[in-house]
Design an enzyme around this catalytic site. Structure first.
Site, mmCIF file in Angstrom:
data_model
loop_
_atom_site.group_PDB
_atom_site.id
_atom_site.type_symbol
_atom_site.label_atom_id
_atom_site.label_comp_id
_atom_site.label_asym_id
_atom_site.label_seq_id
_atom_site.Cartn_x
_atom_site.Cartn_y
_atom_site.Cartn_z
ATOM 1 N N ILE A 1 48.392 -14.321 -48.842
ATOM 2 C CA ILE A 1 48.276 -15.349 -48.763
ATOM 3 C C ILE A 1 47.321 -16.225 -48.002
ATOM 4 O O ILE A 1 48.039 -15.958 -46.905
ATOM 5 C CB ILE A 1 49.319 -16.050 -49.617
ATOM 6 C CG1 ILE A 1 50.180 -16.115 -49.231
ATOM 7 C CG2 ILE A 1 49.409 -15.739 -51.166
ATOM 8 C CD1 ILE A 1 51.204 -16.936 -49.785
ATOM 9 N N ASP A 2 46.677 -17.523 -48.304
ATOM 10 C CA ASP A 2 45.975 -18.180 -47.229
ATOM 11 C C ASP A 2 47.112 -19.304 -46.112
ATOM 12 O O ASP A 2 48.566 -18.843 -46.839
ATOM 13 C CB ASP A 2 45.201 -18.974 -48.649
ATOM 14 C CG ASP A 2 44.487 -19.767 -47.196
ATOM 15 O OD1 ASP A 2 44.477 -19.606 -46.000
ATOM 16 O OD2 ASP A 2 44.327 -21.158 -47.504
#
Length: 351
Positions: free
Chosen positions: A158-159
């Site tokens: 995930i970012d």
């Protein structure tokens, strides 16, 4: 080539990264006109044409500085570059004593609740202090776990600015079986997001191919499904709460592309609140008053990142076969932001 192997990973989610040049070819003056993938296959004997095609589809192959299709026919003096999301030098993962919020752990897997602001993997100037450095420290006494072995470790990403759940595989068998589940879309991934604007419908489906924006390599762009550009991406959304000028939505990922939710929401006119890269730091809805401007500014000071949280993660245990579901509560910044909007909407009687 080993460098290109990373390109075909289908499971790397939305971490913000620059691209780094790994290969460059300058076409001769007398070169015949051939397809781009054919040219590269002839000049890169240690990799397959299929890998090259997938790298091009993913936006990692450029001609004269622009992402290009496999069908492009090269011309004399064209400059072809292959860009990857990590520098062309050693980025070995070193264990670092960094706190982790471990939601679940056994001999085969770990589920971690990542804090916003932590990069998950070294790259783009972040060569330490990442989630994988922290995992390497936590598992330092597990002789079978080599943090530099691609057959173990993170199954998806995930970012940096996104908080929430990730699963880590401790063994090759666990990573392989989890990877199949992600590839076959049998996992359950739900995100909560605060986005600009109100929705007409309570739920919906967004489909649009995702590829790098040719004008901004750190941003992803959405293209028509039949365009032949980028990778297929599908996001399902459901309205949870309406605050008039912004909406709390639940997003279910059918695919897991880079910046998928952020790009898809911007594409339909609902950028994530406080998401600078996708236009979410502009005041896109609401009143024209100093008090409202101050309210928005304060909200973005509370949540200094895209208002996105990976709340639910579900999968089948790779060894036991047990169905497992995990939930991570909103972090403090996200929770405070929603509380403020609830109060504002109630006071203004906004629906």
């Amino acid at each position: 080539m080993s460098d290109l192997k990373a390109i075909i990973e289908e499971l790397e989610e939305e971490e913000e990264q620059s691209l780094f040049e790994h290969h460059r070819f300058e076409v001769d003056k007398g070169q015949d006109s051939v397809r781009l993938d054919r040219f590269l296959a002839d000049h890169m004997p240690h990799t397959t044409r299929n890998r090259i095609q997938r790298a091009t589809d993913a936006g990692y192959v450029f001609v004269n500085g622009n992402p290009t299709k496999n069908s492009y026919r090269i011309r004399p003096l064209d400059v072809i570059t292959i860009m990857l999301d990590r520098p062309p030098f050693d980025t070995s993962i070193v264990p670092e004593e960094i706190p982790l919020n471990i939601v679940y752990e056994d001999d085969y897997i770990m589920v971690v609740n990542k804090v916003a602001g932590m990069v998950v993997h070294p790259g783009c100037g972040n060569f330490n202090g990442t989630l994988v450095n922290a995992v390497a420290w936590h598992l330092r006494d597990m002789k079978e776990y080599d943090p530099n072995d691609p057959e173990v470790g993170l199954v998806h990403r995930i970012d940096k600015g996104t908080s929430g759940l990730l699963v880590v595989a401790k063994t090759p068998e666990a990573k392989s079986k989890l990877g199949i589940q992600f590839f076959n879309k049998t996992t359950r991934r739900l995100y909560n997001a605060l986005v600009w604007g109100n929705f007409i419908d309570d739920e919906g489906r967004i489909e649009g191919n995702i590829a790098r924006d040719p004008h901004d390599r750190l941003r992803m762009e959405v293209f028509p499904p039949d365009s032949g550009i980028g990778k297929t991406a599908v996001t399902h959304y459901r309205v949870l709460e309406r605050f008039g000028y912004v909406t709390l939505v639940e997003c279910r990922l059918e695919t897991g592309r880079t910046h998928q939710i952020r790009a898809h929401m911007r594409h339909i006119g609902h950028p994530l609140f406080s998401d600078e890269r996708y236009g979410g730091t502009e005041i896109l809805r609401g009143e024209r008053s100093a008090s409202y401007n101050a309210f928005i500014h304060n909200g973005m000071q509370i949540c200094r990142r895209p208002a996105l949280h990976a709340m639910t993660l579900g999968f089948q245990h790779p060894i036991t076969g047990e169905e497992m579901d995990f939930n991570a509560p909103w972090p403090e910044d996200f929770s405070k932001l929603i509380t403020r909007w609830r109060a504002y909407a109630a006071n203004k009687r906004i629906e």
